[in-house]
Design an enzyme around this catalytic site. Structure first.
Site, PDB file in Angstrom:
ATOM      1  N   ASP A  21      -8.108   6.132 -12.104  1.00 15.19           N
ATOM      2  CA  ASP A  21      -9.172   6.538 -11.178  1.00 15.19           C
ATOM      3  C   ASP A  21     -10.517   6.074 -11.731  1.00 15.19           C
ATOM      4  O   ASP A  21     -10.774   6.203 -12.933  1.00 15.19           O
ATOM      5  CB  ASP A  21      -9.139   8.068 -11.047  1.00 15.19           C
ATOM      6  CG  ASP A  21     -10.258   8.591 -10.166  1.00 15.19           C
ATOM      7  OD1 ASP A  21     -10.774   7.810  -9.339  1.00 15.19           O
ATOM      8  OD2 ASP A  21     -10.610   9.773 -10.312  1.00 15.19           O
ATOM      9  N   ASN A  23     -13.583   6.780  -9.866  1.00 17.92           N
ATOM     10  CA  ASN A  23     -14.731   7.512  -9.305  1.00 17.92           C
ATOM     11  C   ASN A  23     -14.611   9.032  -9.401  1.00 17.92           C
ATOM     12  O   ASN A  23     -15.352   9.764  -8.747  1.00 17.92           O
ATOM     13  CB  ASN A  23     -14.977   7.089  -7.852  1.00 17.92           C
ATOM     14  CG  ASN A  23     -13.764   7.371  -6.969  1.00 17.92           C
ATOM     15  OD1 ASN A  23     -12.760   7.908  -7.458  1.00 17.92           O
ATOM     16  ND2 ASN A  23     -13.850   7.038  -5.710  1.00 17.92           N
ATOM     17  N   ASP A  25     -12.440  11.161  -8.307  1.00 17.22           N
ATOM     18  CA  ASP A  25     -11.882  11.996  -7.233  1.00 17.22           C
ATOM     19  C   ASP A  25     -10.422  12.394  -7.497  1.00 17.22           C
ATOM     20  O   ASP A  25      -9.782  13.024  -6.660  1.00 17.22           O
ATOM     21  CB  ASP A  25     -12.020  11.310  -5.854  1.00 17.22           C
ATOM     22  CG  ASP A  25     -11.197  10.034  -5.745  1.00 17.22           C
ATOM     23  OD1 ASP A  25     -10.553   9.631  -6.753  1.00 17.22           O
ATOM     24  OD2 ASP A  25     -11.179   9.430  -4.658  1.00 17.22           O
ATOM     25  N   ASP A  29      -7.472   4.069  -8.040  1.00 18.75           N
ATOM     26  CA  ASP A  29      -8.060   3.166  -7.041  1.00 18.75           C
ATOM     27  C   ASP A  29      -8.099   1.724  -7.562  1.00 18.75           C
ATOM     28  O   ASP A  29      -7.776   1.463  -8.728  1.00 18.75           O
ATOM     29  CB  ASP A  29      -9.465   3.655  -6.645  1.00 18.75           C
ATOM     30  CG  ASP A  29     -10.304   4.023  -7.865  1.00 18.75           C
ATOM     31  OD1 ASP A  29     -10.232   3.271  -8.864  1.00 18.75           O
ATOM     32  OD2 ASP A  29     -10.990   5.056  -7.840  1.00 18.75           O
ATOM     33  N   ASP A 200       9.641  -3.748   1.563  1.00 15.44           N
ATOM     34  CA  ASP A 200      10.103  -2.360   1.595  1.00 15.44           C
ATOM     35  C   ASP A 200      11.206  -2.118   2.616  1.00 15.44           C
ATOM     36  O   ASP A 200      11.086  -2.537   3.770  1.00 15.44           O
ATOM     37  CB  ASP A 200       8.890  -1.491   1.957  1.00 15.44           C
ATOM     38  CG  ASP A 200       9.195  -0.010   1.956  1.00 15.44           C
ATOM     39  OD1 ASP A 200       9.364   0.543   0.865  1.00 15.44           O
ATOM     40  OD2 ASP A 200       9.278   0.578   3.046  1.00 15.44           O
ATOM     41  N   GLU A 260      13.541  -5.086  -1.369  1.00 17.40           N
ATOM     42  CA  GLU A 260      14.186  -3.803  -1.663  1.00 17.40           C
ATOM     43  C   GLU A 260      15.457  -3.770  -0.818  1.00 17.40           C
ATOM     44  O   GLU A 260      15.442  -3.364   0.332  1.00 17.40           O
ATOM     45  CB  GLU A 260      13.285  -2.620  -1.313  1.00 17.40           C
ATOM     46  CG  GLU A 260      13.907  -1.317  -1.794  1.00 17.40           C
ATOM     47  CD  GLU A 260      13.321  -0.056  -1.144  1.00 17.40           C
ATOM     48  OE1 GLU A 260      13.418   0.998  -1.761  1.00 17.40           O
ATOM     49  OE2 GLU A 260      12.805  -0.124  -0.018  1.00 17.40           O
TER      50      GLU A 260
HETATM   51  C1  GLC Z   1      11.056   2.487   0.154  1.00 19.19           C
HETATM   52  C2  GLC Z   1       9.931   2.886  -0.765  1.00 19.19           C
HETATM   53  C3  GLC Z   1       9.796   4.363  -0.736  1.00 19.19           C
HETATM   54  C4  GLC Z   1       9.462   4.778   0.664  1.00 19.19           C
HETATM   55  C5  GLC Z   1      10.466   4.220   1.678  1.00 19.19           C
HETATM   56  C6  GLC Z   1       9.912   4.291   3.063  1.00 19.19           C
HETATM   57  O1  GLC Z   1      12.276   2.970  -0.251  1.00 19.19           O
HETATM   58  O2  GLC Z   1      10.155   2.383  -2.036  1.00 19.19           O
HETATM   59  O3  GLC Z   1       8.823   4.829  -1.625  1.00 19.19           O
HETATM   60  O4  GLC Z   1       9.469   6.177   0.754  1.00 19.19           O
HETATM   61  O5  GLC Z   1      10.773   2.881   1.449  1.00 19.19           O
HETATM   62  O6  GLC Z   1       8.898   3.355   3.243  1.00 19.19           O
END
Ligand code: GLC
Length: 561
Positions: A21, A23, A25, A29, A200, A260
């Site tokens: 971080d 800033n 908060d 970031d 993803d 993934e």
């Molecule tokens: C993938 C991501 C995970 C997320 C899911 C939905 O598995 O790594 O963090 O919750 O997709 O986008």
């Protein structure tokens, strides 16, 4: 195998909310990332994967995107992002972003427009279906538990599909307009200087033709939504859409992409990561999936070091001659690797952490480190379920209760699997909030930060951090690169409990990587005459009469004549 610019790189995943971080908060970031680039450069990593920083309500911590071309103000601005790209480039590093396009946020303008007119053009960006007799269209259970269907507010009997949480409506990839939007957005970022993407949840974009309920597989009366992904039409659609992404976005930019991808058939490996495949690489999740139960996390078995070894070795053999898998021991969805794969009493032992590191970093494929891994960050403590942030953990806790576990048992069983384990702030110092923030961290720091932190290890001989640096520089050393990056792989004495050993060979060199993943001594006969010891995690290994003796949790790399 075709040579590509990214093959000799080492990758590092940043989960921005908990990295640094700037800033006060309490939320990490982009300026915080920039401030820590020298740490990453010093470690030797090249490609940084940034988990989502796009504008988002953070219902699933950024994996719910409300604007694909905007940065969430909590993480910074587009100018900060451009500065990060420039600062990494200056250091010879690359940034890849997270491409989250199976779904967006329910706060994305597309979904808002779709809700106001489900029969209109934006309605076709999503999956709306009618229920029957007051019940949702199918009995599919989402990844985080509960039905994948939520009712459209104000519309009797109309539902929208979300395989993840209700704030993550699935995008309809069958609609060419959706695919066009995604291609344009991907090209927009690549043109801006991003080197590629981690992709993803991508196996979910191909949906079947017929949407049918399955036999319930848990007491909730629902069935795992993944069952529909095996449908041949869904699979064919997935391949078509991925081919389009490759041809219209990734290939023209020579981008580095890592998918993934769960549940692939080994026969599909060449389609995904072979020559001209959909992606540059994909994660090897075989060890992460080991011991998981269809019942839920509460019924999962804990893997041991030998299970990790056997999974990693099997994957390496499958990918041989095809392509580069990406090797992990942890990420933002998994527990900390040292806590998950090492026996409980060894998880915090730097010797054991280094022994595990040696295996992961020198296997064939691309090594991915996850933030904090380089200092041996471990799982955290969970005083109560109320302190848990992660939607997934809360769903799994509910499933454990529904299966009859007491609240205390349910928490004890899901805690070791919780995604919050990897999401606690990075431990930079032993000072306030581990040096992560000047304010109050959004998620409590792991209490072991006073002992485990970057400051305590940087430049300190024998530390986990220094050992990671040595492993990375060995991998990149021109003398050994042919063997360690592009070379062959042959397991050695895999039947020996507690030993993970293999030979990497290439460019006229043979290197034995031998790691003692046990608390006892390990002896192994060398598969060739011993040359120089290139690396040892602690002290020096004993070499005599063609036998290598490793002390408990000791790892060594020995050149063979
Ligand atoms: C993938 C991501 C995970 C997320 C899911 C939905 O598995 O790594 O963090 O919750 O997709 O986008």
């Amino acid at each position: 195998m075709e040579r590509k610019w990214w093959q000799d790189k080492v990758c590092y995943q940043i989960w921005p909310k908990s990295f640094q971080d700037s800033n006060g908060d309490g939320v990490g970031d982009i300026p915080g990332i920039i401030a820590r680039l020298d740490h990453l450069k010093g470690l030797g990593v090249d490609i940084l994967w940034l988990s989502p920083v796009y504008k988002s309500p953070l219902a699933d911590q950024g994996y719910d995107i409300a604007d694909y071309r905007g940065i969430d103000p909590r993480f910074g601005t587009l100018e900060d992002m451009d500065r990060l790209l420039a600062e990494t480039k200056r250091r010879g590093m690359y940034v890849i972003m997270d491409l989250v396009a199976n779904h967006c946020s329910d706060e994305h303008p597309w979904f808002r427009k779709a809700l106001s007119d489900p029969e209109g053009p934006y309605g076709r960006y999503f999956y709306f279906r009618k229920g029957e007799n007051g019940a949702p269209p199918t009995n599919w259970r989402g990844y985080f538990g509960g039905s994948v269907w939520s009712p459209v507010p104000g519309r009797k009997d109309l539902y929208y599909l979300h395989l993840f949480c209700e704030k993550q409506p699935d995008l309809n990839w069958q609609n060419p307009a959706v695919r066009r939007e995604v291609m344009e957005m991907v090209n927009w970022w690549l043109d801006r200087g991003v080197a590629g993407f981690r992709i993803d949840a991508i196996v979910n974009i191909g949906k079947p033709e017929r949407w049918e309920s399955f036999a319930p597989d848990r007491p909730d009366g629902l069935a795992d939504c993944r069952k529909m992904l095996a449908d041949p039409v869904a699979r064919r659609r997935l391949h078509t859409y991925l081919g389009q992404l490759r041809d219209e976005a990734f290939a023209p930019h020579d981008a580095f992409t890592v998918g993934e991808v769960f549940d692939t058939d080994p026969a599909e490996l060449s389609l995904f990561i072979g020559r001209g495949g959909f992606f540059s690489s994909m994660f090897d999740f075989s060890a992460a999936c080991w011991g998981k139960s269809p019942k839920g996390w509460y019924a999962a078995k804990k893997p041991g070091p030998d299970d990790y070894r056997d999974c990693a070795f099997a994957s390496a053999r499958q990918a041989a001659g095809i392509g580069f898998l990406s090797n992990i021991i942890e990420n933002h969805d998994e527990p900390r690797g040292v806590s998950h794969y090492l026996p409980e009493e060894a998880a915090s032992d730097p010797r054991a952490q280094k022994a595990l590191a040696a295996v992961q970093m020198l296997l064939p494929g691309l090594p991915f480190l996850y933030q904090g891994q380089e200092i041996g960050m471990t799982n955290t403590v969970f005083p109560s379920i109320d302190g848990v942030d992660d939607v997934n953990t809360r769903g799994e806790y509910a499933a454990a209760l529904a299966a009859g576990l007491s609240p205390a048992e349910a928490l004890a069983r899901v805690a070791p699997m919780s995604r919050d384990n990897a999401r606690t702030p990075v431990q930079w110092t032993d000072g306030h909030a581990a040096g992560f923030t000047a304010g109050t961290p959004w998620l409590p720091v792991n209490p072991n930060y006073t002992r485990v932190n970057v400051q305590a290890q940087d430049g300190v001989a024998g530390s986990v951090l220094e050992f990671y640096k040595q492993l990375i520089s060995l991998r990149k050393n021109d003398k050994y690169k042919e063997a360690l990056v592009w070379g062959g792989f042959a397991p050695v004495h895999q039947e020996q409990p507690g030993l993970a050993a293999f030979v990497r060979d290439g460019g006229g060199r043979r290197l034995l990587v031998a790691s003692n993943l046990s608390g006892g001594e390990q002896r192994l006969e060398l598969p060739g005459a011993a040359g120089a010891v290139l690396l040892c995690s602690d002290g020096a290994p004993a070499l005599a009469h063609g036998v290598l003796t490793l002390a408990p949790w000791q790892a060594a790399v020995v050149e063979l004549a």
